[in-house]
Scaffold this motif. Sequence first.
Motif, short mmCIF file in Angstrom:
data_model
loop_
_atom_site.label_atom_id
_atom_site.label_comp_id
_atom_site.label_asym_id
_atom_site.label_seq_id
_atom_site.Cartn_x
_atom_site.Cartn_y
_atom_site.Cartn_z
N ASN A 87 10.93 -39.01 6.52
CA ASN A 87 11.77 -39.75 5.59
C ASN A 87 11.31 -41.20 5.45
O ASN A 87 11.59 -41.84 4.46
CB ASN A 87 13.22 -39.72 6.06
CG ASN A 87 13.81 -38.33 5.93
OD1 ASN A 87 13.42 -37.58 5.05
ND2 ASN A 87 14.73 -38.00 6.80
N ASP A 88 10.63 -41.74 6.45
CA ASP A 88 10.19 -43.12 6.40
C ASP A 88 8.70 -43.27 6.16
O ASP A 88 8.15 -44.35 6.33
CB ASP A 88 10.56 -43.83 7.71
CG ASP A 88 12.06 -43.94 7.88
OD1 ASP A 88 12.78 -43.98 6.85
OD2 ASP A 88 12.53 -43.96 9.03
N VAL A 89 8.02 -42.22 5.77
CA VAL A 89 6.58 -42.27 5.54
C VAL A 89 6.32 -42.63 4.08
O VAL A 89 6.88 -42.04 3.17
CB VAL A 89 5.92 -40.91 5.86
CG1 VAL A 89 4.45 -40.92 5.48
CG2 VAL A 89 6.09 -40.59 7.33
N TYR A 90 5.47 -43.64 3.89
CA TYR A 90 5.00 -43.98 2.55
C TYR A 90 3.57 -43.49 2.42
O TYR A 90 2.74 -43.74 3.29
CB TYR A 90 5.02 -45.49 2.32
CG TYR A 90 6.39 -46.06 2.14
CD1 TYR A 90 6.91 -46.23 0.87
CD2 TYR A 90 7.17 -46.43 3.23
CE1 TYR A 90 8.17 -46.77 0.69
CE2 TYR A 90 8.43 -46.97 3.05
CZ TYR A 90 8.93 -47.14 1.78
OH TYR A 90 10.17 -47.67 1.61
N ILE A 91 3.28 -42.80 1.33
CA ILE A 91 1.93 -42.31 1.05
C ILE A 91 1.41 -43.05 -0.18
O ILE A 91 2.10 -43.13 -1.19
CB ILE A 91 1.92 -40.78 0.78
CG1 ILE A 91 2.51 -40.01 1.97
CG2 ILE A 91 0.52 -40.30 0.42
CD1 ILE A 91 1.70 -40.12 3.25
N VAL A 92 0.19 -43.57 -0.07
CA VAL A 92 -0.45 -44.29 -1.18
C VAL A 92 -1.59 -43.44 -1.70
O VAL A 92 -2.47 -43.03 -0.93
CB VAL A 92 -0.97 -45.67 -0.70
CG1 VAL A 92 -1.68 -46.38 -1.84
CG2 VAL A 92 0.15 -46.51 -0.13
N ARG A 93 -1.59 -43.14 -3.00
CA ARG A 93 -2.70 -42.43 -3.62
C ARG A 93 -3.49 -43.45 -4.42
O ARG A 93 -2.91 -44.29 -5.12
CB ARG A 93 -2.19 -41.32 -4.55
CG ARG A 93 -3.36 -40.52 -5.15
CD ARG A 93 -2.90 -39.39 -6.01
NE ARG A 93 -2.41 -39.93 -7.27
CZ ARG A 93 -1.87 -39.20 -8.22
NH1 ARG A 93 -1.70 -37.93 -8.06
NH2 ARG A 93 -1.46 -39.76 -9.32
N TYR A 94 -4.81 -43.38 -4.33
CA TYR A 94 -5.64 -44.35 -5.03
C TYR A 94 -6.93 -43.68 -5.49
O TYR A 94 -7.30 -42.61 -5.04
CB TYR A 94 -5.93 -45.56 -4.14
CG TYR A 94 -6.55 -45.23 -2.81
CD1 TYR A 94 -7.92 -45.33 -2.63
CD2 TYR A 94 -5.77 -44.84 -1.72
CE1 TYR A 94 -8.50 -45.05 -1.40
CE2 TYR A 94 -6.33 -44.56 -0.49
CZ TYR A 94 -7.70 -44.66 -0.34
OH TYR A 94 -8.26 -44.37 0.87
N SER A 95 -7.58 -44.32 -6.46
CA SER A 95 -8.84 -43.80 -6.98
C SER A 95 -9.89 -44.89 -6.93
O SER A 95 -9.60 -46.07 -6.90
CB SER A 95 -8.66 -43.30 -8.42
OG SER A 95 -8.32 -44.38 -9.27
#
Length: 82
Positions: free
Chosen positions: A51-59
């Motif tokens: 619930n407290d995990v942030y995921i960053v997607r990038y290119s």
Amino acid sequence: MGESDEQPGSDGEQVVEREETYEHERHGEVEVTGIWKGVEEVDGTHDANENDVYIVRYSTEEDGREVDELTDTLDEFLEALE
């Protein structure tokens, strides 16, 4: 890096925003294409409070071709910024 690295009143905490570019340690210039909070399922995590995990997607580009779908946790992403 993007203009919004430090927001007034943030006590120096770095802010990552979608569609901003950042200088990544391994991949050079990258653009954040998505940020998620409250991941329901991530393969390979065990006993994590997701619930407290942030995921960053990038290119980024490698050998002149755009590479999409690179992801890190927010902590990993921030550690890799130069």
